[in-house]
Design a protein around this motif. Structure first.
Motif, short mmCIF file in Angstrom:
data_model
loop_
_atom_site.label_atom_id
_atom_site.label_comp_id
_atom_site.label_asym_id
_atom_site.label_seq_id
_atom_site.Cartn_x
_atom_site.Cartn_y
_atom_site.Cartn_z
N LEU A 55 113.53 135.49 -47.24
CA LEU A 55 112.44 135.97 -48.10
C LEU A 55 112.87 136.33 -49.51
O LEU A 55 112.02 136.45 -50.40
CB LEU A 55 111.82 137.23 -47.49
CG LEU A 55 110.73 137.04 -46.43
CD1 LEU A 55 110.44 138.37 -45.76
CD2 LEU A 55 109.45 136.46 -47.04
N GLU A 56 114.15 136.51 -49.71
CA GLU A 56 114.62 137.05 -50.99
C GLU A 56 114.13 136.20 -52.18
O GLU A 56 114.28 134.96 -52.18
CB GLU A 56 116.15 137.12 -51.01
CG GLU A 56 116.63 137.95 -52.16
CD GLU A 56 118.00 138.54 -51.91
OE1 GLU A 56 118.74 138.03 -51.04
OE2 GLU A 56 118.34 139.51 -52.61
N ARG A 92 111.15 135.49 -52.95
CA ARG A 92 109.90 134.76 -52.71
C ARG A 92 108.74 135.74 -52.57
O ARG A 92 108.96 136.95 -52.48
CB ARG A 92 110.02 133.90 -51.43
CG ARG A 92 111.18 132.92 -51.49
CD ARG A 92 111.14 131.97 -50.32
NE ARG A 92 110.09 130.96 -50.49
CZ ARG A 92 109.76 130.07 -49.55
NH1 ARG A 92 110.41 130.06 -48.40
NH2 ARG A 92 108.81 129.18 -49.77
N LYS A 93 107.53 135.21 -52.48
CA LYS A 93 106.34 136.06 -52.32
C LYS A 93 105.48 135.53 -51.18
O LYS A 93 105.28 134.31 -51.06
CB LYS A 93 105.46 136.01 -53.60
CG LYS A 93 106.03 136.79 -54.75
CD LYS A 93 105.65 138.27 -54.66
CE LYS A 93 106.28 139.06 -55.80
NZ LYS A 93 106.75 140.37 -55.42
N VAL A 94 104.99 136.45 -50.38
CA VAL A 94 104.04 136.07 -49.34
C VAL A 94 102.74 135.59 -50.01
O VAL A 94 102.28 136.21 -50.98
CB VAL A 94 103.77 137.28 -48.40
CG1 VAL A 94 102.64 136.98 -47.41
CG2 VAL A 94 105.05 137.65 -47.65
N HIS A 95 102.19 134.49 -49.53
CA HIS A 95 101.00 133.89 -50.13
C HIS A 95 99.83 134.89 -50.12
O HIS A 95 99.69 135.69 -49.19
CB HIS A 95 100.62 132.63 -49.33
CG HIS A 95 99.60 131.79 -50.00
ND1 HIS A 95 98.25 131.97 -49.81
CD2 HIS A 95 99.75 130.75 -50.87
CE1 HIS A 95 97.60 131.07 -50.53
NE2 HIS A 95 98.48 130.31 -51.18
N GLU A 96 98.99 134.80 -51.16
CA GLU A 96 97.90 135.79 -51.28
C GLU A 96 96.91 135.72 -50.11
O GLU A 96 96.23 136.70 -49.82
CB GLU A 96 97.16 135.58 -52.61
CG GLU A 96 96.61 134.19 -52.78
CD GLU A 96 95.92 133.95 -54.12
OE1 GLU A 96 95.78 134.92 -54.87
OE2 GLU A 96 95.54 132.80 -54.38
N CYS A 135 104.88 132.19 -46.93
CA CYS A 135 104.97 132.04 -48.40
C CYS A 135 104.06 130.94 -48.96
O CYS A 135 103.77 130.94 -50.15
CB CYS A 135 106.42 131.79 -48.81
SG CYS A 135 107.49 133.20 -48.44
N GLU A 151 109.62 144.08 -48.37
CA GLU A 151 108.45 144.66 -49.03
C GLU A 151 108.23 144.07 -50.43
O GLU A 151 107.09 143.88 -50.84
CB GLU A 151 108.59 146.19 -49.09
CG GLU A 151 108.44 146.78 -47.69
CD GLU A 151 108.60 148.30 -47.63
OE1 GLU A 151 108.35 148.85 -46.55
OE2 GLU A 151 109.00 148.92 -48.64
N ALA A 152 109.32 143.76 -51.13
CA ALA A 152 109.17 143.16 -52.46
C ALA A 152 108.49 141.80 -52.35
O ALA A 152 107.77 141.36 -53.26
CB ALA A 152 110.54 143.01 -53.12
N ALA A 153 108.69 141.13 -51.23
CA ALA A 153 108.05 139.82 -51.02
C ALA A 153 106.59 139.98 -50.59
O ALA A 153 105.86 138.99 -50.54
CB ALA A 153 108.82 139.03 -49.97
N GLY A 154 106.22 141.21 -50.23
CA GLY A 154 104.83 141.43 -49.80
C GLY A 154 104.69 141.56 -48.29
O GLY A 154 103.56 141.64 -47.78
#
Ligand code: F3S
Length: 430
Positions: free
Chosen positions: A331-332, A334-338, A421, A364-367
């Motif tokens: 996950l580092e 990256r962002k979880v898709h909205e 993601c 948590e930073a990735a969502g």
């Protein structure tokens, strides 16, 4: 049942009405099972705390928490004083995450009652691990140790990987065992019941966590509640580690009712196939090759239709620290898709380590949300609007459609993180 003098004294009321009620319950239970005697246990895993409205209504009566525990722990409508536990007793998972009650469907009243019951349980001596994987956070019974555990995925790990002995107990029998340090001596406590009945021969290598989940699902469906021994003619390319055996057992105990298995050369009661079988012939020899592997994958994924994913759930059984590390590496940056939510479940003791090692921060930073104490199936909660989910657990893929009416895709952890993601399922059998 034959009772020792000590057990007779407990049953006759020497140690008070709580112990007497617990002995009465165990004797009735043991007689129904045709158990010859009780066995001493110093290791219990059960459900001690309470949160449900029906339990709360008992706790509001004369007798308070003891009245509720008498009813739900000892099957006694008469409220008796509950004594301190004699056996080391660990609490399993709950119906919600104590840090995220709003996400897992617990209202304020239930939380307040739970907090009260948590304090009461701790005073009785319960150790509040709040996980389906007590063996990941310090409860590691030794080979041959008699235990009284609930929770199918924990029971199969205890019997098979650790070589300790337990049947799948219930809330009342574990509660009575906590009070008396006794449990009926039957089933998998008896050495003669621990031999394998079915031989599963591997024609494919089983190496990854996904592979072990698939094999577990196949074995459970095939042998149901019998005892399999797994053997590979060409040998396993990798000795399965804790996460792999955890996933194997969880899958085998959910697609079937396996409580004990052996893997020749790996698990402690099976240095060889012959030893696992007790020198007898197997009732059946079952082959697991490419065709069986593919058919199992398709069966587990039969409920996956929609490729837009609204939810990714990891941590069934609860993730180990190593699995959290793997997830955080994936996950580092990256962002979880909205349109998607990522929930990862772990014991709270492991979450403390994940916090210390920086994994929580990355997740948590990735969502994503790192959750404890429960899971989606037990709390019956998924993010609002979830139609299709991705999981890396064959057990969870089995339960989500059945319990929550959600489509489920099963794949590797990397495929699940990719789905989280991108909001799309692109996994396939590897
Ligand atoms: Fe544990 Fe829930 Fe899976 S209790 S084994 S995470 S179904």
């Amino acid at each position: 049942m034959k009772l020792t003098d000590e057990e007779k004294a407990m049953a006759d009321g020497r140690d008070g009405p709580g112990v007497q009620k617990a002995m009465d319950l165990l004797i009735r239970y043991g007689e129904a099972l045709d158990a010859e005697r009780l066995v001493e246990t110093r290791n219990v895993c059960g459900m001690i705390t309470m949160s449900m409205p029906v339990q709360r209504s008992f706790a509001e009566r004369k007798g308070g928490m003891d009245a509720a525990l008498s009813e739900f722990g000892l099957d006694s409508s008469e409220a008796v004083e509950i004594p301190r536990f004699r056996a080391a007793t660990h609490h399993l998972q709950l119906g919600f995450d104590t840090n995220h009650p709003e996400l897992t469907g617990a209202d304020e009243q239930s939380m307040q009652f739970y907090r009260k019951s948590e304090v009461h349980a701790a005073k009785l001596g319960a150790q509040l691990m709040n996980t389906c994987t007590p063996y990941q956070v310090g409860n590691v019974p030794t080979r041959g140790e008699h235990c009284a555990w609930m929770e199918s995925s924990a029971v199969i790990y205890c019997n098979s990987v650790l070589g300790a002995r337990t049947n799948t107990e219930g809330r009342e029998s574990t509660f009575a065992a906590a009070i008396t340090a006794r449990i009926p001596y039957w089933g998998y406590h008896l050495p003669e019941n621990r031999f394998a009945t079915h031989l599963v021969e591997l024609d494919v290598d089983v190496a990854t966590t996904e592979d072990w989940g698939l094999l577990g699902y196949f074995v459970g469906e095939t042998v149901q509640d019998r005892v399999p021994v797994i053997s590979s003619k060409r040998g396993l390319s990798r000795v399965p580690n804790l996460p792999r055996l955890k996933h194997f057992g969880a899958a085998a105990s959910s697609s079937g009712g396996v409580e004990l298995y052996h893997i020749a050369g790996v698990t402690p009661d099976a240095m060889t196939v012959e030893q696992a079988l007790g020198q007898k012939k197997p009732v059946e020899v079952i082959r697991y090759g490419e065709a069986e592997r593919l058919a199992t994958y398709e069966k587990i994924n039969a409920f996956g239709k929609e490729r837009d994913i609204q939810f990714v759930m990891l941590g069934c059984p609860h993730y180990s620290l190593e699995q959290l590390w793997e997830a955080s590496v994936l996950l580092e940056g990256r962002k979880v898709h909205e349109n998607c939510r990522l929930w990862i479940f772990t014991p709270h003791a492991i979450k403390a380590l994940a916090d210390m090692n920086g994994y929580t921060k990355i997740i948590e930073a990735a969502g994503g949300v790192l959750m404890t104490d429960t899971c989606s199936s037990v709390s019956k909660s998924v993010p609002p609007g979830t139609r299709a989910a991705a999981v890396d657990s064959a057990k969870q893929a089995h339960y989500l459609p059945a319990m929550l009416g959600v489509e489920a895709w099963f794949g590797t952890t990397a495929q699940c993180i990719e789905a989280a993601c991108t909001g799309r399922w692109t996994g396939g059998l590897q």
